[in-house]
Design a protein around this motif. Structure first.
Motif, mmCIF file in Angstrom:
data_model
loop_
_atom_site.group_PDB
_atom_site.id
_atom_site.type_symbol
_atom_site.label_atom_id
_atom_site.label_comp_id
_atom_site.label_asym_id
_atom_site.label_seq_id
_atom_site.Cartn_x
_atom_site.Cartn_y
_atom_site.Cartn_z
ATOM 1 N N LYS A 1 56.182 -37.056 20.424
ATOM 2 C CA LYS A 1 56.074 -38.075 21.475
ATOM 3 C C LYS A 1 57.417 -38.225 22.211
ATOM 4 C CE LYS A 1 51.758 -39.517 20.888
ATOM 5 N NZ LYS A 1 51.435 -39.812 19.538
ATOM 6 N N VAL A 2 58.506 -38.053 21.483
ATOM 7 C CA VAL A 2 59.828 -38.075 22.118
ATOM 8 C C VAL A 2 59.953 -36.921 23.106
ATOM 9 C CG1 VAL A 2 62.318 -37.848 21.740
ATOM 10 C CG2 VAL A 2 60.938 -39.222 20.166
ATOM 11 N N ILE B 1 62.694 -47.602 21.416
ATOM 12 C CA ILE B 1 61.905 -47.335 20.210
ATOM 13 C C ILE B 1 62.184 -48.456 19.221
ATOM 14 C CG2 ILE B 1 61.398 -45.701 18.353
ATOM 15 C CD1 ILE B 1 62.611 -43.499 20.124
ATOM 16 N N ILE C 1 66.403 -37.406 17.511
ATOM 17 C CA ILE C 1 65.845 -37.822 18.800
ATOM 18 C C ILE C 1 66.627 -37.190 19.943
ATOM 19 C CG2 ILE C 1 65.457 -39.804 20.326
ATOM 20 C CD1 ILE C 1 64.946 -41.467 17.792
ATOM 21 N N PHE D 1 55.535 -44.012 20.097
ATOM 22 C CA PHE D 1 56.218 -42.896 19.433
ATOM 23 C C PHE D 1 55.680 -42.723 18.012
ATOM 24 C CE2 PHE D 1 59.055 -44.560 22.640
ATOM 25 C CZ PHE D 1 59.555 -43.426 23.258
ATOM 26 N N ARG D 2 54.391 -43.047 17.827
ATOM 27 C CA ARG D 2 53.823 -43.041 16.479
ATOM 28 C C ARG D 2 52.500 -42.299 16.433
ATOM 29 N NH1 ARG D 2 52.399 -48.944 14.742
ATOM 30 N NH2 ARG D 2 50.402 -48.208 14.017
ATOM 31 N N LYS E 1 57.925 -37.702 26.245
ATOM 32 C CA LYS E 1 58.563 -38.692 27.120
ATOM 33 C C LYS E 1 59.785 -38.101 27.809
ATOM 34 C CE LYS E 1 55.901 -42.186 25.758
ATOM 35 N NZ LYS E 1 55.122 -41.548 24.690
ATOM 36 N N PHE F 1 56.367 -42.007 12.463
ATOM 37 C CA PHE F 1 57.131 -41.575 13.633
ATOM 38 C C PHE F 1 56.718 -40.170 14.042
ATOM 39 C CE2 PHE F 1 61.082 -39.658 15.444
ATOM 40 C CZ PHE F 1 61.087 -40.399 16.622
ATOM 41 N N GLY G 1 56.621 -49.363 24.448
ATOM 42 C CA GLY G 1 56.290 -48.027 24.925
ATOM 43 C C GLY G 1 56.335 -47.910 26.439
#
Length: 333
Positions: free
Chosen positions: A65-66, A47, A136, A54-55, A69, A61, A31
């Motif tokens: 969180k993607v 990842i 993603i 990312f969890r 970031k 999943f 991470g």
């Protein structure tokens, strides 16, 4: 990964890479941390199968969180780690190394040993993998690649064929060789699993060209590329870029004590113990990191010049000649 390495090592690497400019830093599967961002270096957020960073708390999943970031300017791309040289499974971090800060970043329980699964639950074949990559890419709006190790020609052919048939897939492939290292694996895997990088590069490059998808995908070579001559060979065999782990570990003080998993690294590199990390002085090691990059670049251009080239990007297979076990000379081309 932050957790496998301590914050002193991560910070020194980040600051050193940032000062060198034009290079990037991969977060590993642990991470994104503030220590990765400390030096202003470009970041590839990896990842892994454990989905750390990312969890959800349950381990599922989390696409949100993607998106979070992707808002960080330094994060330039995402990478899905399917495999790594020296190990077929995900990483392992002993509970003693999992501080509260690391646990918060990874969304796991503090001071509890972490084992990544040996596969992703989110996909099980190329179509579902490519869909995962597309999700993603859409959520983050940034390039998405994948890290692999090749076991044979058939693997590369199947991947290239799927890229051609679906029109989907990664923007880049990080190709690791069997000689790639890890402090979290079994000796039998480290010794024998996967093809060496030089063989794998030729196979992957040929397969992508055969199915006419080479122009869609960048190849990043990884696996004991420590010196300029090794980088030159990787570029000649089909890589667009190279990435280095071992060389940078040495630049911040790694002495290969092989105690990475014990949290007792005597050099203060692969440990989160505050006392042991005093051995790694960030304000010194960051310059060693920068000097390593600059020396690598200078050496790479020097090798290119010796081959009559004005840029390392112009290396081709005919520049590589090797001697077999019987002393016979061969060209790679």
């Amino acid at each position: 990964s932050y957790g496998a390495l301590g914050d002193h090592a991560i910070t020194a690497l980040s600051k050193g890479i940032g000062m060198a400019q034009g290079a990037w830093m991969n977060t590993g599967e642990g991470g994104v941390s503030a220590h990765h961002l400390a030096g202003g270096a470009d970041i590839i957020a990896q990842i892994g199968s454990g989905l750390f960073g990312f969890r959800t708390e349950e381990g599922d999943f989390d696409l949100e969180k993607v998106k979070e970031k992707a808002k960080v300017p330094q994060i330039k791309a995402f990478e899905i780690k399917l495999a790594q040289g020296a190990k077929m499974r995900g990483g392992h971090v002993e509970g003693e190394k999992v501080t509260e800060e690391i646990a918060a970043i990874r969304n796991v329980v503090p001071f509890t040993s972490i084992n990544s699964p040996n596969r992703f639950n989110q996909f099980n074949d190329y179509p579902t993998l490519f869909t995962f990559i597309e999700d993603i890419r859409t959520a983050g709006g940034k390039p998405v690649g994948m890290k692999i190790v090749i076991g044979g020609k058939e693997d590369a052919e199947e991947l290239a064929e799927q890229l051609a048939e679906t029109g989907m897939g990664p923007d880049f492939i990080s190709l690791d060789g069997a000689e790639g290292g890890s402090g979290a694996t079994y000796q039998d895997l480290a010794d024998s699993v996967g093809l060496p990088l030089r063989s794998a590069l030729v196979i992957l490059d040929d397969a992508l060209r055969k199915y006419e998808v080479r122009d869609r995908v960048k190849i990043i070579a990884s696996g004991k590329i420590i010196t300029p001559d090794k980088a030159a060979i990787a570029l000649a065999l089909g890589a667009d870029l190279v990435q280095i782990a071992r060389g940078f570990m040495i630049s911040v003080g790694c002495i290969m004590a092989e105690r990475c998993h014990t949290n007792t690294c005597p050099a203060g590199v692969a440990t989160t113990d505050k006392h042991l990390q005093r051995a790694l002085v960030v304000e010194e090691k960051k310059f060693r990191v920068t000097n390593y990059i600059l020396t690598m670049r200078e050496g790479l251009f020097r090798v290119a010049a010796a081959a009559g080239l004005d840029s390392p990007t112009k290396f081709e297979r005919h520049h590589v000649i090797y001697k077999d076990e019987r002393g016979r000379i061969h060209s790679v081309e």
